[in-house]
Write an enzyme that holds these catalytic residues in place. Structure first.
Site, short mmCIF file in Angstrom:
data_model
loop_
_atom_site.label_atom_id
_atom_site.label_comp_id
_atom_site.label_asym_id
_atom_site.label_seq_id
_atom_site.Cartn_x
_atom_site.Cartn_y
_atom_site.Cartn_z
N CYS A 1 7.85 9.86 -1.50
CA CYS A 1 6.87 8.87 -1.03
C CYS A 1 7.24 8.31 0.34
O CYS A 1 6.45 7.57 0.94
CB CYS A 1 6.73 7.74 -2.03
N CYS B 1 0.17 -0.70 -11.60
CA CYS B 1 0.43 0.59 -10.96
C CYS B 1 -0.52 0.80 -9.78
O CYS B 1 -1.71 0.49 -9.87
CB CYS B 1 0.17 1.74 -11.93
N HIS C 1 -2.05 4.85 -2.53
CA HIS C 1 -0.75 5.47 -2.28
C HIS C 1 -0.89 6.99 -2.17
O HIS C 1 -0.61 7.71 -3.12
CB HIS C 1 0.21 5.08 -3.41
#
Lengths: 388, 77
Positions: free
Chosen positions: A86, A209, A335
């Protein structure tokens, strides 16, 4: 090592579901926007670095560097993909930064890109766990929500961090994201919505999340001379640090303190000549709501164990003034793993130019924190506006 | 033949995996414990029950695969 490195241009796609788009087209859109924003001639770009995590797994596409460079009409450049889970694109920014700072390159194009939507949830979960050591802890079935579930249980045990404090991170970031046109989740939600959502990995719930996201963001970095020559926006990188932390949860000294973040922050503050209380605005890696609390403590904004109470009591003078995740963060903006690091720098650059939809007044110093895997690859960037 | 080793320690933290990856889909939900062993090392393992024991509870584990399976020391909760 003497050059100042400038963020000469930034560009981004919207973050969200782009099922009709390829990685290449998302990357090219963000890159063209960043090049146009910078005003720098494409012929000055010496390297093209693509931050991408699971392009091969999710779409079957690799060798993104040369393909995207060709799509942009760039030839004779060093064009490669850089992977740090990430933190892929912020790691790429760090490498490009050092090439420019050393004088090896005048200008670099860094693009982060990912496609994560459309796959079954189990397939996405499996792809993400490629960043857990599959020779050891991955064999147990540990997932990233599970990793953060372990962190959250321990943080609550040690510091009394409450369910409401942790949920308040999501509520805050969704409120910011509602005003960000690039954000994936633009609907504000309540504490009750978060606390009542489905359990994913106890005590992590659905709205703790971040979503899986498609998107791309790009940055043009130049030396000071090129930035002046092309009249690029006046934002410089005051510190760029990439370091590692424990790659397995069993190796952590304390799972509520992420040593990679602590070390990256220490070195970044030293390099920039500023401390955490001088930072005006920050984008932190809130892949889960508890992550923002842990990160805010490890970066020195709040004392260890006080990150939770700081979310609900920000008006208190005891807490740092920094505004955290005004973009909506990963929890709201989304994300797109490999693109997230460049996306964070995009957001901070816009803050330092005074052009952000959630503008922090008189923002001069901004910080980004991006973590890969179990905070095993960590970057911290500190940016300074040269016009405030 | 597989040698089974017994280990013991205290629960350092816990979670319940309810959304697993493909390889563990059939096993979910399952409890994962991070256990601090008596020798100070930490190890990730399964728990034999459906709900995790409290942090600091003493557990014993059997290691005959890559991931140990823990249960509460007899006489505890």
């Amino acid at each position: 090592m003497s050059e100042h490195v400038h963020v000469a241009g930034v560009g981004s796609t919207t973050f969200g579901a782009h099922p009709e788009r390829t990685l290449q087209s998302l990357a090219a859109e963000a890159a063209r926007a960043a090049l146009a924003d910078s005003k720098v001639a494409a012929s000055k770009i010496g390297c093209v670095f693509i931050g991408n995590f699971v392009g091969g797994i999710m779409t079957g596409q690799e060798l993104l560097g040369p393909i995207v460079a060709a799509d942009l009409g760039l030839s004779g450049v060093a064009a490669i993909k850089i992977e740090a889970a990430c933190a892929s694109s912020s790691a790429a920014v760090r490498i490009a930064h050092d090439l420019i700072r050393s004088g090896a390159e005048e200008a670099a194009l860094i693009i982060g890109v990912e496609r994560l939507t459309g796959a079954p949830r189990e397939a996405l979960t499996s792809a993400m766990t490629a960043a857990i050591d599959q020779g050891t802890e991955g064999l147990s079935g540990l997932t990233f929500p599970g990793f953060w579930g372990l962190v959250m249980s321990r943080h609550a045990h040690l510091y009394g961090t409450t369910r409401e404090q942790i949920a308040a991170v999501t509520v805050k970031n969704r409120k910011f994201g509602a005003k960000n046109p690039l954000a994936q989740l633009r609907k504000a939600i309540s504490l009750e919505d978060v606390i009542g959502s489905a359990l994913i990995a106890d005590p992590i719930r659905k709205f703790d999340c971040c979503p899986g996201t498609d998107g791309a963001a790009a940055i043009v970095l130049t030396n000071a001379a090129l930035a002046r020559r092309f009249g690029s926006p006046s934002v410089r990188i005051a510190a760029s640090i990439l370091t590692n932390g424990p790659a397995r949860i069993s190796d952590y000294r304390d799972i509520t303190t992420h040593d990679g973040t602590v070390e990256a922050a220490r070195r970044a503050y030293e390099m920039a000549g500023i401390g955490p209380h001088g930072i005006d605005v920050a984008e932190l890696h809130d892949c889960f709501s508890i992550a923002e609390i842990v990160d805010s403590e490890d970066l020195g904004f709040f004392a260890k164990g006080e990150g939770g109470s700081a979310v609900l009591n920000r008006s208190s003078a005891r807490y740092a003034r920094v505004v955290i995740n005004a973009s909506g963060g990963l929890l709201s903006k989304g994300h797109p793993t490999g693109a997230t690091g460049c996306g964070q720098i995009y957001e901070i650059a816009m803050q330092l130019r005074g052009r952000h939809p959630n503008q922090v007044p008189r923002a001069r110093w901004g910080l980004t924190h991006n973590g890969g895997g179990t905070a095993a690859a960590v970057t911290v960037h500190i940016l300074e506006s040269l016009s405030t | 033949m597989t040698d089974t080793q017994t280990i013991s320690g205290k629960v350092y933290s816990h979670t319940v995996i309810r959304v697993p990856g493909k390889a563990h889909a059939a096993a979910a939900p399952f409890v994962l414990l991070l256990v601090e062993l008596d020798n100070g090392r930490r190890v990730l393992g399964y728990f034999s029950g459906p709900e995790p024991p409290p942090i600091d509870a003493v557990v014993v584990g059997k290691v005959d695969t890559s991931t140990p399976v823990f249960s509460l020391l007899q006489g505890q909760l």
